[in-house]
Design an enzyme around this catalytic site. Sequence first.
Site, short mmCIF file in Angstrom:
data_model
loop_
_atom_site.label_atom_id
_atom_site.label_comp_id
_atom_site.label_asym_id
_atom_site.label_seq_id
_atom_site.Cartn_x
_atom_site.Cartn_y
_atom_site.Cartn_z
N ARG A 72 0.50 16.26 64.96
CA ARG A 72 -0.59 17.20 65.27
C ARG A 72 -1.58 17.26 64.11
O ARG A 72 -2.79 17.32 64.31
CB ARG A 72 -0.05 18.60 65.54
CG ARG A 72 0.99 18.73 66.63
CD ARG A 72 0.40 18.74 68.03
NE ARG A 72 0.00 17.44 68.54
CZ ARG A 72 0.83 16.50 68.96
NH1 ARG A 72 2.13 16.69 68.94
NH2 ARG A 72 0.38 15.36 69.43
N ASN A 104 -7.46 29.07 65.51
CA ASN A 104 -7.22 27.63 65.47
C ASN A 104 -6.66 27.20 64.13
O ASN A 104 -6.93 27.82 63.09
CB ASN A 104 -8.51 26.88 65.77
CG ASN A 104 -9.04 27.19 67.16
OD1 ASN A 104 -8.27 27.60 68.04
ND2 ASN A 104 -10.32 27.02 67.37
N ASP A 106 -6.73 23.78 63.07
CA ASP A 106 -7.14 22.39 62.86
C ASP A 106 -8.20 22.20 61.78
O ASP A 106 -8.56 21.05 61.47
CB ASP A 106 -7.64 21.79 64.17
CG ASP A 106 -8.64 22.70 64.87
OD1 ASP A 106 -9.62 23.13 64.22
OD2 ASP A 106 -8.44 23.00 66.06
N HIS A 121 -3.81 32.24 62.26
CA HIS A 121 -2.55 31.55 62.56
C HIS A 121 -2.23 30.42 61.59
O HIS A 121 -1.42 29.55 61.88
CB HIS A 121 -2.58 31.02 64.01
CG HIS A 121 -2.65 32.11 65.02
ND1 HIS A 121 -3.12 31.92 66.31
CD2 HIS A 121 -2.32 33.43 64.94
CE1 HIS A 121 -3.07 33.06 66.97
NE2 HIS A 121 -2.59 33.99 66.17
N CYS A 144 11.23 19.44 50.44
CA CYS A 144 10.33 20.01 49.44
C CYS A 144 10.44 19.23 48.13
O CYS A 144 11.55 19.06 47.60
CB CYS A 144 10.67 21.47 49.21
SG CYS A 144 9.72 22.24 47.88
N THR A 185 -11.46 31.58 73.96
CA THR A 185 -10.15 32.23 73.92
C THR A 185 -10.00 33.17 75.10
O THR A 185 -10.98 33.76 75.57
CB THR A 185 -9.95 33.01 72.60
OG1 THR A 185 -8.73 33.75 72.66
CG2 THR A 185 -11.10 33.97 72.32
N SER A 186 -8.76 33.31 75.56
CA SER A 186 -8.48 34.21 76.68
C SER A 186 -8.54 35.67 76.28
O SER A 186 -8.60 36.56 77.12
CB SER A 186 -7.09 33.91 77.25
OG SER A 186 -6.10 34.23 76.27
#
Length: 242
Positions: A72, A104, A106, A121, A144, A185-186
């Site tokens: 992703r 978003n 990205d 987020h 890590c 967005t909803s």
Amino acid sequence: MADEQLLTVASCLRKARRVVVFTGAGVSAESGVPTFRAAANALWNEVDVRNFAYPDGYRRNQPNAWHWYSSRATKAREVEPNPGHYAIVEIERHAEEFLLVTQNIDSLHQRAGSKNVIELHGNLREARCFECNVRSEWIADPVCPKCGGLLRPDVVMFEEMLPAGALEQARDAAAACDLLISVGTSNLVWPATEVPRYAERHGADVVIVNPDMEGQPWGHHVTQLVGTAGEILPRLVRLAWP
């Protein structure tokens, strides 16, 4: 959509001193980033959300979960910002006070040139360690480099808290703004849905730009513009600042 409605919103945008733009997955979808929900290419159609987007499921499903998020992140780097992203940059350039609040992950807004951004987020720019919280580049294995703990995407998973102070800052800006534009967005996912509702409750004008208005907020101060970010926002900017 009636040109008169767009002209009214453009006039409101031009006069607004404090502007908040609130964005969701629909903006990125126009760049080719799959949404997580409610679309033919939604990511949760291809994998079980419990195995990837919850901390316990993520831990149990290694290394598949790590590689899924890594792909992703690669996809996010490969796509380009679209006209909706660039229109938001223009709004920031003209507004006296501006805040972009995005769900978003990205980083397309930043790549387009947006500067004052809250990522509710998190983001896919880096990974971080579950144990010591150190940030890391995306590497082949989720180990890590500092403590040997498990790496994870630097995003908010289900059942996790939002970044410290992010929602509070977004609410404060929404409560104080003259205009909030909700795009792609909803406005149904809690607690992010509180952002446009805060603006409306405090008397700001709220403009919703989305192809689907089912379940969207409505009220005396709410205007709904049916369409995509890439279609509506550039027209709005051109009308506000010819």
